[in-house]
Design an enzyme around this catalytic site. Structure first.
Site, PDB file in Angstrom:
ATOM      1  N   GLY A  11     -12.323  -8.874  -2.198  1.00  0.00           N
ATOM      2  CA  GLY A  11     -11.909  -8.876  -3.421  1.00  0.00           C
ATOM      3  C   GLY A  11     -12.418  -8.754  -4.724  1.00  0.00           C
ATOM      4  O   GLY A  11     -12.669  -8.915  -5.679  1.00  0.00           O
ATOM      5  N   SER A  12     -13.660  -7.724  -4.390  1.00  0.00           N
ATOM      6  CA  SER A  12     -14.610  -6.814  -5.225  1.00  0.00           C
ATOM      7  C   SER A  12     -13.969  -6.691  -6.251  1.00  0.00           C
ATOM      8  O   SER A  12     -14.369  -6.327  -7.463  1.00  0.00           O
ATOM      9  CB  SER A  12     -15.824  -6.742  -4.444  1.00  0.00           C
ATOM     10  OG  SER A  12     -15.614  -5.281  -4.335  1.00  0.00           O
ATOM     11  N   MET A 100      -4.933  -5.524   3.515  1.00  0.00           N
ATOM     12  CA  MET A 100      -4.804  -4.494   4.025  1.00  0.00           C
ATOM     13  C   MET A 100      -2.823  -4.787   5.369  1.00  0.00           C
ATOM     14  O   MET A 100      -2.935  -5.056   6.143  1.00  0.00           O
ATOM     15  CB  MET A 100      -5.839  -4.733   4.901  1.00  0.00           C
ATOM     16  CG  MET A 100      -7.200  -4.710   4.805  1.00  0.00           C
ATOM     17  SD  MET A 100      -7.447  -2.948   4.173  1.00  0.00           S
ATOM     18  CE  MET A 100      -7.455  -2.513   5.948  1.00  0.00           C
ATOM     19  N   ILE A 102       0.544  -2.848   5.417  1.00  0.00           N
ATOM     20  CA  ILE A 102       1.909  -2.519   5.457  1.00  0.00           C
ATOM     21  C   ILE A 102       2.815  -2.442   4.408  1.00  0.00           C
ATOM     22  O   ILE A 102       3.749  -3.420   5.743  1.00  0.00           O
ATOM     23  CB  ILE A 102       1.832  -0.869   6.643  1.00  0.00           C
ATOM     24  CG1 ILE A 102       0.691  -0.299   6.546  1.00  0.00           C
ATOM     25  CG2 ILE A 102       3.479  -0.030   5.392  1.00  0.00           C
ATOM     26  CD1 ILE A 102       1.198   0.197   8.233  1.00  0.00           C
ATOM     27  N   LEU A 103       3.099  -2.119   3.580  1.00  0.00           N
ATOM     28  CA  LEU A 103       4.400  -2.597   3.194  1.00  0.00           C
ATOM     29  C   LEU A 103       5.594  -2.180   2.983  1.00  0.00           C
ATOM     30  O   LEU A 103       5.833  -0.877   3.026  1.00  0.00           O
ATOM     31  CB  LEU A 103       4.316  -2.828   1.566  1.00  0.00           C
ATOM     32  CG  LEU A 103       3.155  -3.803   0.838  1.00  0.00           C
ATOM     33  CD1 LEU A 103       2.780  -3.503  -0.925  1.00  0.00           C
ATOM     34  CD2 LEU A 103       3.723  -5.208   0.936  1.00  0.00           C
ATOM     35  N   ASN A 120      -2.317   1.393  -5.695  1.00  0.00           N
ATOM     36  CA  ASN A 120      -3.010   0.989  -4.464  1.00  0.00           C
ATOM     37  C   ASN A 120      -4.083   1.810  -4.831  1.00  0.00           C
ATOM     38  O   ASN A 120      -4.717   2.963  -5.004  1.00  0.00           O
ATOM     39  CB  ASN A 120      -2.317   1.708  -2.996  1.00  0.00           C
ATOM     40  CG  ASN A 120      -2.966   1.260  -1.486  1.00  0.00           C
ATOM     41  OD1 ASN A 120      -3.406  -0.291  -1.918  1.00  0.00           O
ATOM     42  ND2 ASN A 120      -3.648   2.559  -0.830  1.00  0.00           N
ATOM     43  N   HIS A 122      -7.210   3.464  -2.412  1.00  0.00           N
ATOM     44  CA  HIS A 122      -7.559   3.840  -1.214  1.00  0.00           C
ATOM     45  C   HIS A 122      -8.660   4.785  -0.685  1.00  0.00           C
ATOM     46  O   HIS A 122      -8.678   5.086  -2.443  1.00  0.00           O
ATOM     47  CB  HIS A 122      -6.377   4.649  -0.495  1.00  0.00           C
ATOM     48  CG  HIS A 122      -6.623   4.989   1.181  1.00  0.00           C
ATOM     49  ND1 HIS A 122      -6.816   4.187   1.967  1.00  0.00           N
ATOM     50  CD2 HIS A 122      -6.657   6.363   1.758  1.00  0.00           C
ATOM     51  CE1 HIS A 122      -7.248   4.907   2.958  1.00  0.00           C
ATOM     52  NE2 HIS A 122      -6.423   6.421   3.184  1.00  0.00           N
ATOM     53  N   ASP A 162      -0.233   5.579   2.149  1.00  0.00           N
ATOM     54  CA  ASP A 162      -1.755   5.884   0.912  1.00  0.00           C
ATOM     55  C   ASP A 162      -1.455   7.239   0.826  1.00  0.00           C
ATOM     56  O   ASP A 162      -1.702   7.986   0.932  1.00  0.00           O
ATOM     57  CB  ASP A 162      -2.613   5.740   2.110  1.00  0.00           C
ATOM     58  CG  ASP A 162      -3.063   4.516   2.644  1.00  0.00           C
ATOM     59  OD1 ASP A 162      -3.997   4.489   3.480  1.00  0.00           O
ATOM     60  OD2 ASP A 162      -3.006   3.667   1.390  1.00  0.00           O
ATOM     61  N   GLU A 191     -14.904   2.863  -6.715  1.00  0.00           N
ATOM     62  CA  GLU A 191     -13.744   1.424  -6.557  1.00  0.00           C
ATOM     63  C   GLU A 191     -13.760   1.099  -7.680  1.00  0.00           C
ATOM     64  O   GLU A 191     -12.359   0.876  -9.112  1.00  0.00           O
ATOM     65  CB  GLU A 191     -13.499   1.410  -5.565  1.00  0.00           C
ATOM     66  CG  GLU A 191     -12.968   1.605  -4.027  1.00  0.00           C
ATOM     67  CD  GLU A 191     -13.679   0.765  -2.837  1.00  0.00           C
ATOM     68  OE1 GLU A 191     -13.688  -0.366  -2.883  1.00  0.00           O
ATOM     69  OE2 GLU A 191     -13.122   1.441  -2.072  1.00  0.00           O
TER      70      GLU A 191
HETATM   71  C1  GRF Z   1     -11.874  -0.776  -0.322  1.00  0.00           C
HETATM   72  O1  GRF Z   1     -12.474   0.158   0.129  1.00  0.00           O
HETATM   73  C2  GRF Z   1      -9.824  -0.941   0.693  1.00  0.00           C
HETATM   74  O2  GRF Z   1     -10.252   0.253  -0.288  1.00  0.00           O
HETATM   75  C3  GRF Z   1     -10.959  -1.712   1.392  1.00  0.00           C
HETATM   76  O3  GRF Z   1     -11.817  -3.210   1.377  1.00  0.00           O
HETATM   77  C4  GRF Z   1     -12.436  -2.195   0.011  1.00  0.00           C
HETATM   78  C5  GRF Z   1     -12.047  -3.371  -0.645  1.00  0.00           C
HETATM   79  O4  GRF Z   1     -12.664  -4.798  -1.136  1.00  0.00           O
HETATM   80  N1  GRF Z   1      -9.427  -2.077   2.385  1.00  0.00           N
HETATM   81  P1  GRF Z   1     -12.572  -5.522  -1.772  1.00  0.00           P
HETATM   82  O5  GRF Z   1     -11.532  -6.897  -1.181  1.00  0.00           O
HETATM   83  O6  GRF Z   1     -11.410  -4.820  -3.300  1.00  0.00           O
HETATM   84  O7  GRF Z   1     -13.945  -6.344  -2.455  1.00  0.00           O
END
Ligand code: GRF
Length: 208
Positions: A11-12, A100, A102-103, A120, A122, A162, A191
C-alpha cells in the site's frame, strides 16, 4: 472528489495518495480502501488514516462454487461492483494501486455504467510486460540486453490486462550494476509521484 483505492499488498502507493490528499496536492479524499488480501499492510495504512476498509474475500466465493473458478470470479466481481455502488459517498474514481486481481466485465460494466472512472498503476511502459512480475521481467530482459529502459504507467482499466488508454507514463533507464531490489526501490519511488499525477489528470477530465 472521492477516491476508492484497491490494494493487495504493502500500500505504499495508497499512502502516497493519502499524503497527497492530506497536503492538498490533490483536490480529493480517499473515502474507501478495498483489499483482496486480508493481510495487506495497506489496510493498516487506511485504518491509521481513519479510512473505511473492506476485505473482499475471493476464497468464500470459490468454496461456494466448489472450485468453479469462472462462476466464483464473476460473482465476486459483480458483488464488488455492488459494494462500490452502495458506498456513500460514491467514489468518482477507483484507483487500482498494487491490485493483483484481474477485473472482469462483471465488475467493469456496472461501474462504467455508473460513470465511475477506473485507473490502474502498472510498473511497465504501455504494451510491455503486461501482467504480474513486470519489474522482474524487465530486469531479466535488461540482463539479456533486450531493453535499455523500462517505466511506469497509469492507464484506464478495460477488460484486457494492463491495456487501457495511457493517462501518464514515465520511462526509467536501467543501470548495469543495479540489483533487482535497487531497481524496485527506484521504480516504487517513481510510482508514488506518478500515481498522484495520474489521479490529478483523471480528475481534470471529470466535468461535474
Ligand atoms: C507496484 O509496483 C504494483 O504495480 C505492484 O506492487 C507495487 C505496489 O506496491 N503490484 P504498493 O502495494 O502500492 O506498495
Amino acid at each position: 472528489f472521492n477516491l476508492a483505492v484497491f490494494i493487495s499488498g504493502n500500500g505504499s502507493n495508497l499512502q502516497a495518495l493519502i499524503d497527497a490528499c492530506a497536503s492538498s496536492a490533490l483536490n480529493a479524499k480517499v473515502t474507501h480502501v478495498i483489499s483482496n488480501k486480508k493481510a495487506a499492510y495497506g489496510l493498516e495504512r487506511a485504518k491509521k488514516a481513519s479510512i473505511p476498509t473492506t476485505y473482499h474475500n475471493l476464497v468464500s466465493y470459490k468454496k461456494k462454487h466448489s472450485e468453479d473458478t469462472q462462476t466464483a470470479r464473476t460473482e465476486y466481481d459483480a458483488d464488488l461492483a455492488k459494494l462500490i455502488l452502495d458506498l456513500n459517498p460514491r467514489p468518482d474514481v477507483i484507483v487500482c494501486a498494487g491490485w493483483m486481481h484481474i477485473l472482469t466485465l462483471a465488475f467493469l460494466n456496472p461501474i462504467v455504467e455508473a460513470n465511475i472512472k477506473i485507473i490502474n498503476l502498472h510498473p511497465a511502459l504501455p504494451g510491455e510486460f503486461a501482467g504480474a512480475g513486470a519489474i522482474e521481467r524487465a530486469f531479466e530482459a535488461f540482463r539479456k540486453g533486450e531493453i535499455k529502459r523500462t517505466g511506469v504507467m497509469i492507464h484506464e482499466v478495460i477488460a484486457e490486462v494492463d491495456a487501457g488508454a495511457t493517462i501518464v507514463a514515465q520511462e526509467i533507464p536501467l543501470k548495469e550494476e543495479e540489483t533487482l531490489e535497487e531497481l524496485e526501490e527506484r521504480i516504487h519511488k517513481i510510482e508514488h509521484g506518478l500515481i498522484v499525477e495520474g489521479v490529478r489528470r483523471t480528475l481534470a477530465q471529470i466535468i461535474r
